[in-house]
Design a protein around this motif. Sequence first.
Motif, PDB file in Angstrom:
ATOM      1  N   TYR A  94      -7.356   8.688  -5.913  1.00  0.00           N
ATOM      2  CA  TYR A  94      -6.355   8.697  -6.995  1.00  0.00           C
ATOM      3  C   TYR A  94      -5.485   7.452  -6.828  1.00  0.00           C
ATOM      4  O   TYR A  94      -4.838   7.267  -5.801  1.00  0.00           O
ATOM      5  CB  TYR A  94      -5.513   9.965  -6.900  1.00  0.00           C
ATOM      6  CG  TYR A  94      -4.592  10.206  -8.072  1.00  0.00           C
ATOM      7  CD1 TYR A  94      -4.995  10.992  -9.139  1.00  0.00           C
ATOM      8  CD2 TYR A  94      -3.309   9.674  -8.088  1.00  0.00           C
ATOM      9  CE1 TYR A  94      -4.151  11.241 -10.217  1.00  0.00           C
ATOM     10  CE2 TYR A  94      -2.453   9.913  -9.154  1.00  0.00           C
ATOM     11  CZ  TYR A  94      -2.882  10.696 -10.207  1.00  0.00           C
ATOM     12  OH  TYR A  94      -2.032  10.930 -11.269  1.00  0.00           O
ATOM     13  N   VAL A  95      -5.471   6.577  -7.842  1.00  0.00           N
ATOM     14  CA  VAL A  95      -4.793   5.279  -7.762  1.00  0.00           C
ATOM     15  C   VAL A  95      -3.683   5.202  -8.795  1.00  0.00           C
ATOM     16  O   VAL A  95      -3.837   5.652  -9.935  1.00  0.00           O
ATOM     17  CB  VAL A  95      -5.790   4.123  -7.976  1.00  0.00           C
ATOM     18  CG1 VAL A  95      -5.063   2.778  -8.046  1.00  0.00           C
ATOM     19  CG2 VAL A  95      -6.842   4.098  -6.869  1.00  0.00           C
ATOM     20  N   GLY A  96      -2.565   4.601  -8.412  1.00  0.00           N
ATOM     21  CA  GLY A  96      -1.491   4.375  -9.371  1.00  0.00           C
ATOM     22  C   GLY A  96      -0.334   3.645  -8.742  1.00  0.00           C
ATOM     23  O   GLY A  96      -0.302   3.378  -7.537  1.00  0.00           O
ATOM     24  N   GLY A  97       0.636   3.302  -9.590  1.00  0.00           N
ATOM     25  CA  GLY A  97       1.895   2.769  -9.100  1.00  0.00           C
ATOM     26  C   GLY A  97       2.820   3.923  -8.742  1.00  0.00           C
ATOM     27  O   GLY A  97       2.670   5.032  -9.260  1.00  0.00           O
ATOM     28  N   PHE A  98       3.783   3.671  -7.885  1.00  0.00           N
ATOM     29  CA  PHE A  98       4.679   4.742  -7.478  1.00  0.00           C
ATOM     30  C   PHE A  98       5.447   5.319  -8.665  1.00  0.00           C
ATOM     31  O   PHE A  98       5.412   6.522  -8.928  1.00  0.00           O
ATOM     32  CB  PHE A  98       5.655   4.248  -6.405  1.00  0.00           C
ATOM     33  CG  PHE A  98       4.990   3.965  -5.089  1.00  0.00           C
ATOM     34  CD1 PHE A  98       4.194   4.923  -4.478  1.00  0.00           C
ATOM     35  CD2 PHE A  98       5.151   2.750  -4.459  1.00  0.00           C
ATOM     36  CE1 PHE A  98       3.579   4.680  -3.265  1.00  0.00           C
ATOM     37  CE2 PHE A  98       4.537   2.493  -3.241  1.00  0.00           C
ATOM     38  CZ  PHE A  98       3.752   3.450  -2.648  1.00  0.00           C
ATOM     39  N   GLU A  99       6.152   4.452  -9.378  1.00  0.00           N
ATOM     40  CA  GLU A  99       6.948   4.921 -10.515  1.00  0.00           C
ATOM     41  C   GLU A  99       6.061   5.341 -11.674  1.00  0.00           C
ATOM     42  O   GLU A  99       6.401   6.257 -12.431  1.00  0.00           O
ATOM     43  CB  GLU A  99       7.927   3.839 -10.972  1.00  0.00           C
ATOM     44  CG  GLU A  99       8.960   3.449  -9.931  1.00  0.00           C
ATOM     45  CD  GLU A  99       9.864   4.612  -9.551  1.00  0.00           C
ATOM     46  OE1 GLU A  99      10.103   5.489 -10.413  1.00  0.00           O
ATOM     47  OE2 GLU A  99      10.329   4.643  -8.397  1.00  0.00           O
ATOM     48  N   GLU A 100       4.939   4.665 -11.819  1.00  0.00           N
ATOM     49  CA  GLU A 100       4.050   4.939 -12.949  1.00  0.00           C
ATOM     50  C   GLU A 100       3.476   6.350 -12.893  1.00  0.00           C
ATOM     51  O   GLU A 100       3.478   7.069 -13.884  1.00  0.00           O
ATOM     52  CB  GLU A 100       2.920   3.908 -12.954  1.00  0.00           C
ATOM     53  CG  GLU A 100       1.879   4.140 -14.031  1.00  0.00           C
ATOM     54  CD  GLU A 100       0.459   4.106 -13.496  1.00  0.00           C
ATOM     55  OE1 GLU A 100      -0.450   4.384 -14.304  1.00  0.00           O
ATOM     56  OE2 GLU A 100       0.270   3.847 -12.294  1.00  0.00           O
TER      57      GLU A 100
END
Length: 285
Positions: free
Chosen positions: A173-179
Amino acid sequence: MVSRALVTGAAGRIGRAVLALLAERGIEANALVLDDPGDLAARLVVAGDAADAQTVRAALEGADAVIHLAAIPTPERNTAFEVFAGNSLATFTVLEEAGLAGVRQVAVASSWGVTGLPWTHVEEPHPPYAPVDESMASQVADPYGLSKQTDELTARMMARRHKMSVVCLRYPYVGGFEERLLAHAARLTEDPAAGARDLWTYLEVHDAARAALLALDVPGRAAHAVHLCAPEIIVPYPTEELLRRYHPTTVLRRPLPGRTAPVDTSAAHRLLGFTARNLLGHGAA
């Protein structure tokens, strides 16, 4: 030394992070996208399907490396035929055209889904052992996971066929922290069962992009597949307690103290020199 890289799926979450990192390092980028959003940091943008040979050929202009990220990312929104056929043909087409164009360094987005755990029809799928490594037998029972298995087989064939280096990156699972990672962490903290199929793993998007660029430096003429994830799980609970509760048949091959991720990423460290740097803090969830 890479001078220009083609990035497929360049308008996506990881794709944009890859383009930014290429620009930061002074490497030119070509972008292949289904639809041009008009704001991509690329020298050349080609709109079209990564499964179309003519489109890929145009997008490869001047490129000496490829980062192939374009794919239907889950089996849930498209038909099984679209997911498997679309993903598999796109990877075959991109690697074949890249090989014919003389490209010898390729990174391919594989997935945790190749294990079969996220979408198998078994009600409660369990890994046979932990930490999970690349040799674990797959439990795939869905078209997305099968497409990623096929991608990895295609990578092996293309490495032999074109004498290229191909690294398949098994992203979690990949993403930006705030995103989205903070919200994901909060959701799984409230309901750890929702993260059991992913073993509560994650990877911050800039780390995902860095791994893709490191994959372009792998020497030799062979294909590799490596698991990637942060070294600690995304929820504030002990890993071994979670495994005992949600994966009671899984055998622990070594201790997993604290919140240690139950996935062995040592192959990525050996091959790429990669270790995740951007981590969710203990209190961030």
